[in-house]
Design a protein around this motif. Structure first.
Motif, PDB file in Angstrom:
ATOM      1  N   ASP A 145     -17.917  25.536  38.282  1.00  0.00           N
ATOM      2  CA  ASP A 145     -17.231  25.893  39.530  1.00  0.00           C
ATOM      3  C   ASP A 145     -17.344  24.780  40.560  1.00  0.00           C
ATOM      4  N   VAL A 188     -15.033  21.911  39.626  1.00  0.00           N
ATOM      5  CA  VAL A 188     -13.637  22.183  39.957  1.00  0.00           C
ATOM      6  C   VAL A 188     -13.379  21.955  41.446  1.00  0.00           C
ATOM      7  N   ARG A 189     -14.325  22.373  42.291  1.00  0.00           N
ATOM      8  CA  ARG A 189     -14.167  22.152  43.732  1.00  0.00           C
ATOM      9  C   ARG A 189     -14.170  20.656  44.057  1.00  0.00           C
ATOM     10  N   HIS A 234     -10.810  19.176  43.071  1.00  0.00           N
ATOM     11  CA  HIS A 234      -9.784  19.536  44.052  1.00  0.00           C
ATOM     12  C   HIS A 234      -9.808  18.572  45.239  1.00  0.00           C
ATOM     13  N   PRO A 286      -9.879  13.939  42.952  1.00  0.00           N
ATOM     14  CA  PRO A 286      -9.791  13.860  41.485  1.00  0.00           C
ATOM     15  C   PRO A 286     -10.272  12.521  40.931  1.00  0.00           C
ATOM     16  N   ALA A 332      -9.627  24.637  34.235  1.00  0.00           N
ATOM     17  CA  ALA A 332      -9.393  24.698  35.675  1.00  0.00           C
ATOM     18  C   ALA A 332      -9.190  23.301  36.260  1.00  0.00           C
ATOM     19  N   VAL A 333      -9.931  22.334  35.747  1.00  0.00           N
ATOM     20  CA  VAL A 333      -9.774  20.946  36.204  1.00  0.00           C
ATOM     21  C   VAL A 333      -8.378  20.441  35.877  1.00  0.00           C
ATOM     22  N   ARG A 334      -7.937  20.701  34.667  1.00  0.00           N
ATOM     23  CA  ARG A 334      -6.618  20.225  34.245  1.00  0.00           C
ATOM     24  C   ARG A 334      -5.514  20.896  35.062  1.00  0.00           C
ATOM     25  N   ALA A 335      -5.711  22.171  35.421  1.00  0.00           N
ATOM     26  CA  ALA A 335      -4.725  22.869  36.247  1.00  0.00           C
ATOM     27  C   ALA A 335      -4.666  22.273  37.647  1.00  0.00           C
ATOM     28  N   ALA A 336      -5.842  21.873  38.155  1.00  0.00           N
ATOM     29  CA  ALA A 336      -5.901  21.312  39.507  1.00  0.00           C
ATOM     30  C   ALA A 336      -5.428  19.867  39.557  1.00  0.00           C
ATOM     31  N   ALA A 337      -5.722  19.120  38.506  1.00  0.00           N
ATOM     32  CA  ALA A 337      -5.382  17.698  38.469  1.00  0.00           C
ATOM     33  C   ALA A 337      -4.999  17.326  37.039  1.00  0.00           C
TER      34      ALA A 337
END
Length: 214
Positions: A35, A38-39, A42, A45, A69-74
């Motif tokens: 978590d 991921v923050r 965001h 990257p 989640a990382v791939r979704a964000a960046a």
């Protein structure tokens, strides 16, 4: 190249951060759970994120969930997942759920610093890295699961001629066998390919189709 690290084992994480820095990488963030990673991604990257497979809170597959989640964000961030052991089902998820820019390595591989650095760069560039031990496991699993792997060399030769449309008599001639011997091989092929008794020619077609798809 900018790198972020996520591993709950603080000694491993800090040691890896120091090593990567000495190798010329810019370690822009480090943490002990997915978590937090991921923050961080965001906010800023990196080129590649290095994640432990098993992290808090459940020590199961948090690394893969964080990678998703990382791939979704960046979408451009490369993902290198490290594991203490080869876990085929998790590795397959990683390789099938992500379209390039991913790697799966045993932590022991990190000891070869030159190779590890090159593999990080490969992942950051969109390539795929797979641990050699995983490749061995996958090949072994394929052999175990593939019905064609149960056939003897002679049975494979018979099946190859069946695929060319040869009758049992023609196969016997080509392989210098008795027709009865060829028939025995054909029966064995049907059994090993799990083709239930029924119309003989129908099973013959199914056997050939499996051979051609292999």
């Amino acid at each position: 190249m900018r790198v972020m690290l996520a591993d709950d084992a603080i000694l491993f994480r800090e040691g890896l951060a120091r090593i990567l820095t000495e190798m010329g990488f810019d370690v822009t963030g480090r943490c002990g759970d997915g978590d937090t990673l991921v923050r961080m991604v965001h906010g800023d990257p990196p080129d590649v994120a290095v994640l432990d497979l098993r992290m808090p809170p459940g020590f199961a597959d948090e690394g893969i969930e964080a990678a998703r989640a990382v791939r979704a964000a960046a979408p451009s961030v490369g993902l290198m997942v490290l594991s203490q052991y080869v876990e085929v089902h998790h590795a397959l998820r990683l390789m099938t759920d992500f379209d390039g820019g991913v790697g799966y390595l045993l932590k022991d591989r990190v000891s070869d610093l030159h190779v590890f650095g090159a593999e990080l760069r490969k992942v950051a560039a969109g390539g795929t890295v797979i641990d050699p031990d995983l490749v061995v496991r996958l090949v072994a699993r394929r052999r175990e699961d593939d019905p064609l792997g149960r056939l003897t060399e002679r049975e494979r030769a018979v099946l190859a001629l069946m695929a060319r449309g040869h009758s049992n008599t023609a196969i016997a001639t080509d392989l210098y066998l008795a027709v009865k011997t060829v028939e025995a091989h054909v029966t064995s092929i049907f059994a090993k390919l799990d083709l239930a008794p029924g119309e003989r020619e129908h099973r013959r077609v199914l056997a050939v189709l499996r051979f051609l798809r292999a």
